[in-house]
Design an enzyme around this catalytic site. Structure first.
Site, PDB file in Angstrom:
ATOM      1  N   LYS A  64       0.833  -1.197   0.000  1.00 18.25           N
ATOM      2  CA  LYS A  64       0.000   0.000   0.000  1.00 18.25           C
ATOM      3  C   LYS A  64       0.871   1.252   0.000  1.00 18.25           C
ATOM      4  CE  LYS A  64      -3.691   2.399   2.494  1.00 18.25           C
ATOM      5  NZ  LYS A  64      -4.565   2.422   3.676  1.00 18.25           N
ATOM      6  N   ASP A  75      -0.155   2.954   5.365  1.00 23.08           N
ATOM      7  CA  ASP A  75      -0.459   2.586   6.750  1.00 23.08           C
ATOM      8  C   ASP A  75      -0.961   1.147   6.876  1.00 23.08           C
ATOM      9  OD1 ASP A  75      -2.740   3.653   5.264  1.00 23.08           O
ATOM     10  OD2 ASP A  75      -3.878   3.325   7.102  1.00 23.08           O
ATOM     11  N   CYS A  76      -0.266   0.194   6.311  1.00 24.80           N
ATOM     12  CA  CYS A  76      -0.686  -1.199   6.356  1.00 24.80           C
ATOM     13  C   CYS A  76       0.256  -2.006   7.241  1.00 24.80           C
ATOM     14  CB  CYS A  76      -0.721  -1.785   4.953  1.00 24.80           C
ATOM     15  SG  CYS A  76      -1.171  -3.529   4.920  1.00 24.80           S
ATOM     16  N   LYS A 103      -7.004   1.586  -7.653  1.00 26.60           N
ATOM     17  CA  LYS A 103      -6.167   0.438  -7.999  1.00 26.60           C
ATOM     18  C   LYS A 103      -5.939   0.352  -9.507  1.00 26.60           C
ATOM     19  CE  LYS A 103      -8.195  -1.900  -4.056  1.00 26.60           C
ATOM     20  NZ  LYS A 103      -9.166  -2.906  -3.590  1.00 26.60           N
ATOM     21  N   SER A 129      -0.266 -12.189   4.060  1.00 30.06           N
ATOM     22  CA  SER A 129       0.936 -11.962   4.868  1.00 30.06           C
ATOM     23  C   SER A 129       1.339 -13.192   5.664  1.00 30.06           C
ATOM     24  CB  SER A 129       0.724 -10.765   5.815  1.00 30.06           C
ATOM     25  OG  SER A 129      -0.306 -11.016   6.747  1.00 30.06           O
ATOM     26  N   HIS A 215       0.676   1.126  15.389  1.00 33.07           N
ATOM     27  CA  HIS A 215      -0.621   1.733  15.085  1.00 33.07           C
ATOM     28  C   HIS A 215      -1.343   2.091  16.370  1.00 33.07           C
ATOM     29  CE1 HIS A 215      -1.549   1.148  10.629  1.00 33.07           C
ATOM     30  NE2 HIS A 215      -0.292   0.779  10.762  1.00 33.07           N
ATOM     31  N   TRP A 262      -6.876   5.515   9.947  1.00 27.63           N
ATOM     32  CA  TRP A 262      -7.853   5.165  10.982  1.00 27.63           C
ATOM     33  C   TRP A 262      -8.982   6.169  11.100  1.00 27.63           C
ATOM     34  CZ3 TRP A 262      -8.374   0.554  12.864  1.00 27.63           C
ATOM     35  CH2 TRP A 262      -7.255  -0.306  12.923  1.00 27.63           C
ATOM     36  N   LYS A 265     -12.606   5.166  10.287  1.00 24.95           N
ATOM     37  CA  LYS A 265     -13.127   4.132  11.171  1.00 24.95           C
ATOM     38  C   LYS A 265     -13.471   4.690  12.545  1.00 24.95           C
ATOM     39  CE  LYS A 265     -10.321   0.804   8.664  1.00 24.95           C
ATOM     40  NZ  LYS A 265      -9.975   1.798   7.639  1.00 24.95           N
TER      41      LYS A 265
END
Length: 268
Positions: A64, A75-76, A103, A129, A215, A262, A265
């Site tokens: 990302k 921020d992944c 994308k 991952s 995070h 974030w 969210k």
């Protein structure tokens, strides 16, 4: 995703491997490489051969991109986990940064689900991952990053309780206490078994947990003005050790990207 089913910062912790991954009858051994034991999804198979030397060409890995700075990691935490594994194993890599909000077609042709990270191993594009890090451990076992099964659940609930507290609008709903309970348990574990999850040497568990704690520190500090209590001294020493490693500094997201990731969210 986490136990709460929450996707962090629009990147995928795991994906279902599709036709892009060629299956074989050989299964990558995961007996000594356990980083997320609560998974119920069956991982795909990929034939790999063990190697004691790094590849002649760097691994191509899709991650990302930052939304604030060109050609920087976004921020992944799951992308960072894979990059940390490559760094700690001294394996060369060539990151390809993708804007997940827009994308490109070439990326969707590689992974139709549009999730990151994705890495090219032995001419095959490999997502997830968990599977990527396990495959790298199988193919490049030195230095070893595996952990024994009895340590596999250490710290595994921290991320979900962090997200629950971060998103909470009710100060009396016990989400803060749930997080403190998990952090305290981890602090006690480190006191008896540290400085890292597997003792004196860093392991896959630390490379998975470290980005999530990063995070936690940034997001809770920004949105709730909350910090880890000083009484959890072993945890604070742990995060200091992880965050100051050269591999972590090279692969960490910028704080402004973590906050931006974030925000929807928390405020949405």
């Amino acid at each position: 995703m986490s136990a709460l089913g929450i996707q962090a910062s629009a990147c995928a912790m795991s994906t279902t491997v599709n036709h892009l991954l060629l299956r074989s009858n050989a299964v990558v051994s995961t007996n000594t490489f356990i980083s997320r034991p609560l998974r119920t999804k069956k991982l795909p198979t990929l034939r790999v051969s063990m190697s004691s030397t790094p590849p002649s060409q760097p691994f191509e890995i899709i991650v990302k991109s930052s939304i604030t700075t060109p050609n920087k990691l976004g921020d992944c935490p799951f992308c960072q986990r894979v990059l940390l594994t490559l760094e700690e194993k001294h394996l060369p890599y060539d990151p390809k940064f993708v804007d997940l909000a827009n994308k490109p077609e070439w990326f969707l042709q590689i992974n139709a689900e549009g999730k990151v990270p994705v890495i090219k191993i032995d001419d095959k594009w490999v997502p997830d991952s968990d599977f990527i890090t396990q495959t790298l451990e199988e193919k490049y076992p030195s230095p070893p990053l595996g952990i024994p099964p009895e340590k596999a659940t250490v710290g595994s609930k921290i991320f979900s309780t962090f997200v629950g507290f971060l998103k909470s609008k009710d100060p009396n709903d016990a989400t803060e206490q749930a997080l403190l309970s998990e952090l305290s348990s981890f602090n006690d574990y480190l006191k008896e078994n540290g400085p890292f999850v597997n003792g004196k040497d860093i392991s896959a568990a630390d490379l998975s947990l470290g980005p999530k704690l990063y995070h936690l520190e940034i997001a809770l500090g920004h949105f709730k003005k909350w910090t880890v209590p000083d009484s959890l001294s072993f945890l604070k020493s742990y995060t200091k050790d992880i965050f100051s490693r050269e591999s972590f500094i090279k692969t960490r997201a910028q704080p402004q990207d973590v906050i931006a990731g974030w925000r929807p969210k928390v405020e949405g």
